[in-house]
Write a protein that holds these residues in place. Structure first.
Motif, PDB file in Angstrom:
ATOM      1  N   SER B 304      72.223  -2.994  56.909  1.00  0.00           N
ATOM      2  CA  SER B 304      72.865  -1.370  57.836  1.00  0.00           C
ATOM      3  C   SER B 304      73.828  -1.567  57.913  1.00  0.00           C
ATOM      4  CB  SER B 304      71.754  -0.677  58.743  1.00  0.00           C
ATOM      5  OG  SER B 304      70.622  -0.584  58.144  1.00  0.00           O
ATOM      6  N   PHE B 305      73.972  -3.011  58.652  1.00  0.00           N
ATOM      7  CA  PHE B 305      75.237  -3.433  59.011  1.00  0.00           C
ATOM      8  C   PHE B 305      76.672  -3.441  57.945  1.00  0.00           C
ATOM      9  CE2 PHE B 305      79.021  -6.758  60.602  1.00  0.00           C
ATOM     10  CZ  PHE B 305      79.016  -5.973  61.508  1.00  0.00           C
ATOM     11  N   GLY B 306      76.017  -4.062  56.841  1.00  0.00           N
ATOM     12  CA  GLY B 306      76.563  -3.694  55.701  1.00  0.00           C
ATOM     13  C   GLY B 306      77.330  -2.469  55.608  1.00  0.00           C
ATOM     14  N   LEU B 307      76.794  -1.408  55.526  1.00  0.00           N
ATOM     15  CA  LEU B 307      76.686  -0.281  54.844  1.00  0.00           C
ATOM     16  C   LEU B 307      77.774   0.494  55.663  1.00  0.00           C
ATOM     17  CD1 LEU B 307      73.585   1.516  54.405  1.00  0.00           C
ATOM     18  CD2 LEU B 307      75.776   1.050  52.977  1.00  0.00           C
ATOM     19  N   PHE B 308      77.653   0.797  57.598  1.00  0.00           N
ATOM     20  CA  PHE B 308      78.722   0.482  58.293  1.00  0.00           C
ATOM     21  C   PHE B 308      79.970   0.056  58.055  1.00  0.00           C
ATOM     22  CE2 PHE B 308      75.012   0.886  61.617  1.00  0.00           C
ATOM     23  CZ  PHE B 308      74.250   1.920  61.215  1.00  0.00           C
ATOM     24  N   TRP B 309      80.160  -0.711  57.712  1.00  0.00           N
ATOM     25  CA  TRP B 309      81.300  -2.030  57.580  1.00  0.00           C
ATOM     26  C   TRP B 309      81.936  -1.457  55.905  1.00  0.00           C
ATOM     27  CZ3 TRP B 309      84.016  -5.137  60.343  1.00  0.00           C
ATOM     28  CH2 TRP B 309      85.356  -6.114  60.337  1.00  0.00           C
ATOM     29  N   PHE B 310      81.289  -1.443  54.927  1.00  0.00           N
ATOM     30  CA  PHE B 310      82.584  -0.811  53.562  1.00  0.00           C
ATOM     31  C   PHE B 310      82.233   0.594  53.678  1.00  0.00           C
ATOM     32  CE2 PHE B 310      80.634  -5.487  52.997  1.00  0.00           C
ATOM     33  CZ  PHE B 310      81.384  -5.169  52.768  1.00  0.00           C
ATOM     34  N   ALA B 311      80.894   1.571  53.931  1.00  0.00           N
ATOM     35  CA  ALA B 311      81.200   3.051  54.602  1.00  0.00           C
ATOM     36  C   ALA B 311      82.951   2.689  54.921  1.00  0.00           C
ATOM     37  CB  ALA B 311      80.063   3.646  54.668  1.00  0.00           C
ATOM     38  N   LEU B 312      82.878   2.034  56.471  1.00  0.00           N
ATOM     39  CA  LEU B 312      84.051   2.414  57.552  1.00  0.00           C
ATOM     40  C   LEU B 312      85.791   1.865  56.078  1.00  0.00           C
ATOM     41  CD1 LEU B 312      85.089   3.865  59.460  1.00  0.00           C
ATOM     42  CD2 LEU B 312      84.772   2.001  60.521  1.00  0.00           C
ATOM     43  N   LEU B 313      85.439   0.700  55.594  1.00  0.00           N
ATOM     44  CA  LEU B 313      86.728  -0.019  55.192  1.00  0.00           C
ATOM     45  C   LEU B 313      87.246   0.093  53.205  1.00  0.00           C
ATOM     46  CD1 LEU B 313      87.675  -3.313  55.024  1.00  0.00           C
ATOM     47  CD2 LEU B 313      86.632  -3.605  53.054  1.00  0.00           C
ATOM     48  N   LEU B 314      85.858   0.955  53.256  1.00  0.00           N
ATOM     49  CA  LEU B 314      86.427   1.581  51.754  1.00  0.00           C
ATOM     50  C   LEU B 314      86.568   3.295  51.732  1.00  0.00           C
ATOM     51  CD1 LEU B 314      83.771  -0.494  49.128  1.00  0.00           C
ATOM     52  CD2 LEU B 314      86.448  -1.006  50.101  1.00  0.00           C
ATOM     53  N   GLN B 315      86.576   3.922  52.676  1.00  0.00           N
ATOM     54  CA  GLN B 315      86.764   5.201  52.896  1.00  0.00           C
ATOM     55  C   GLN B 315      87.918   6.033  52.283  1.00  0.00           C
ATOM     56  OE1 GLN B 315      86.837   7.087  57.292  1.00  0.00           O
ATOM     57  NE2 GLN B 315      85.919   8.558  55.606  1.00  0.00           N
TER      58      GLN B 315
END
Lengths: 75, 497
Positions: B304-315
């Protein structure tokens, strides 16, 4: 040493030397900041607010459900 | 060919992933009340050293020190260190005057060679406060932020748990009178601070201790080396990660409120956010062995934390690939393109409604001030597209009859062009956001501000942030200069009633 007004967990604790580490049992010092009752009230208020957020989250989900229903029924 | 079509359709729908992940983040807030840290808290008052890095902060530093002296905290347990980073304005004089006004409580530390950035300045202060054993906790803040009187003690109570290494607070936008941009930021902070940090509390993995409000136990500062990382633009995030990687917990205290002055101009915001976004790219690289790898002792490797991080970074990547895929699909399978587009925007509508309603309810006081910007967050064009996706019939009615009414029926002849434009909009919106920044920076002051503002309302504040993130990729790929670029503060911040 932590400066800790009498909290529920620590009311019976005794004074400790000034150089005690951070995690050592806290001393009983005369309340200088928030008295214990005020502290308990603050925590209770915060818990209440956080429980309220669960309800608000459900309200937001209901709004989403209404949007879906409107889309399916009228548009 | 069929595989290609479905791959493109999947890439289109993946364009909704950042918002879907954000909705998941918001859903976690519903269980936040079950993961509160208060059972391990007690009203403790460790001897706290407050470090204020100051480089030419004469306009704000005196008021900041005065306010800190008014905190609800035992006076003998609080020391303020103004770390003057070779300021060339009146900062040294002001700091010395405050040290004289509050003897034994306010200290002026001077760096004769400065301008290396916040981390170097903080390290100067950390060396000083770690030199003796008076300090039990250290609060790192910015010179312009305002702590509500109870905020520090609300934060220190978490340090009663020896498992906690650091605590952060809820940073709110406090510029007064403010403008449209600071209201956008005010809303953004509800989502990025009040909401996202709560969900990170639930996961027990916090992405970043806010630079203006990070409280560390002495044990924690010593365990991470007694120094702040100076090799990146994201020293706050690196400190946060180091704290959790050593097994200590980071807690977000949502009821400790700190008000900050944020940029009121697009160019200044761009500069600030570019620094943050480049820092996040650097953090992603630095901790590449952490992501999506569950390890004992910390939760940073959680899915979940990885998803949060990369969803924002790779938007930006998601948005550009969705637009590009839609345009290709338009030419090879028009019907599939339309269905994929429709699915993407229906998902966007539902997540937008959920996030906006919930965010405004999370902080209703701030919500009352920024609700218009909350509604306009995706921008006018995206709102029209969302309306078309969720209520196509009324919009079709307007398109067919409204255009006749205003004498613009000729527009109907451009249906294909309009369709292509809407397909490309996710990527185009970032270009318009960039244009807003260029316009504001190059046109005469007032005209530039108005035009830039109008463009932000058209493309959306979210697209502006995406454009900044995209610019950060480019800068990092080019290994562009990463020197510290200070955000100008004027002292117009205030606690809102």
């Amino acid at each position: 040493m932590m400066h800790r007004p009498d909290s529920p967990a620590q009311r019976e604790s005794a004074a400790q030397p000034e150089s005690a580490p951070l995690e050592s049992p806290a001393p009983l010092v005369p309340p200088q900041g928030a008295p214990a009752r005020a502290y308990d009230d603050e925590v209770r208020t915060a818990r209440h607010y956080e429980r309220g957020l669960a309800v608000k989250g459900l309200i937001a989900l209901v709004v989403v459900a209404l949007v879906i229903a409107m889309r399916l029924l009228w548009f | 060919m069929t595989d290609l079509k479905w791959t493109l359709a999947a890439l289109v729908i993946a364009g909704a992933l950042p918002l879907v992940v954000a909705s998941y983040q918001f859903l976690l807030i519903i269980v936040h009340f079950r993961r509160l840290h208060y059972d391990q808290c007690a009203p403790v008052f460790p001897r706290t050293a407050i470090l204020i890095p100051a480089w030419n902060e004469a306009a704000v530093i005196a008021a900041s020190v005065d306010r800190l002296m008014g905190l609800e905290y035992p006076p003998d347990r609080l020391r303020v260190f103004v770390i003057d980073d070779a300021s060339t304005d009146a900062t040294p004089d002001v700091a010395r005057a405050k040290a004289a006004q509050y003897p034994g409580r306010v200290f002026h530390l001077r760096r004769e060679v400065g301008g290396q950035g916040k981390a170097h300045t903080l390290n100067h202060g950390l060396t000083r406060v770690l030199a003796d054993d008076w300090m039990q906790a250290v609060l790192i803040m910015d010179s312009d932020v305002i702590y509500e009187p109870q905020s520090l003690r609300l934060m220190t109570r978490h340090l009663a748990d020896p498992g906690v290494g650091a605590v952060t607070a809820y940073i709110k936008e406090g510029s007064r009178p403010g403008n449209y941009l600071t209201r956008f930021i005010g809303y953004e902070y509800i989502t990025a601070q009040a909401a996202a940090r709560r969900s990170q509390n639930v996961l027990r993995a916090v992405a970043c201790l806010a630079g203006g409000a990070q409280l560390h136990s002495r044990d924690n500062i010593e365990a991470i080396g007694g120094q702040i990382d100076t090799g990146s633009l994201a020293e706050d995030t690196i400190t946060t990660f180091k704290t959790q990687l050593r097994g200590a917990r980071v807690v977000f205290e949502p009821h400790a409120v700190v008000w900050a002055e944020e940029p009121g101009a697009i160019v200044a915001l761009w500069k600030q956010r570019l620094r943050w976004a480049r820092g996040n790219v650097q953090v992603t690289r630095k901790f590449r062995r952490v992501w999506f790898r569950q390890q004992p002792g910390h939760r940073l490797g959680g899915v979940s934390f990885g998803l949060f991080w990369f969803a924002l970074l790779l938007q930006p990547v998601f948005l550009i690939s969705a637009s590009a895929s839609l345009i290709v699909l338009y030419f090879i399978d028009h019907a599939l393109a339309w269905h994929a587009f429709h699915a993407l925007w229906i998902a966007n509508v539902l997540t937008y409604v959920f996030i906006t309603v919930f965010a405004l309810l999370i902080d209703p006081r701030m919500g009352r001030r920024v609700w218009r910007e909350a509604v306009m967050f995706p921008g006018a064009v995206s709102l029209i597209i969302m309306l078309a996706a969720i209520a196509p019939a009324p919009l079709r009615f307007v398109a067919y009859h409204g255009l006749d009414l205003i004498g613009a029926s000729a527009v109907r002849g451009y249906g294909s062009e309009i369709e292509l434009f809407t397909y490309a909009w996710l990527a185009l919106s970032m270009a318009v956001a960039y244009l807003a920044k260029v316009t504001e920076g190059h046109l005469p002051r007032r005209i530039g501000a108005v035009t830039g503002g109008i463009l932000v309302y058209i493309c959306g504040y979210g697209s502006l942030l995406c454009a900044v993130t995209f610019a950060a990729y480019v800068k990092e790929l080019r290994h562009a200069d990463a020197s510290w670029d200070k955000t100008e503060k004027t002292g117009k911040v205030a606690i809102s009633a």
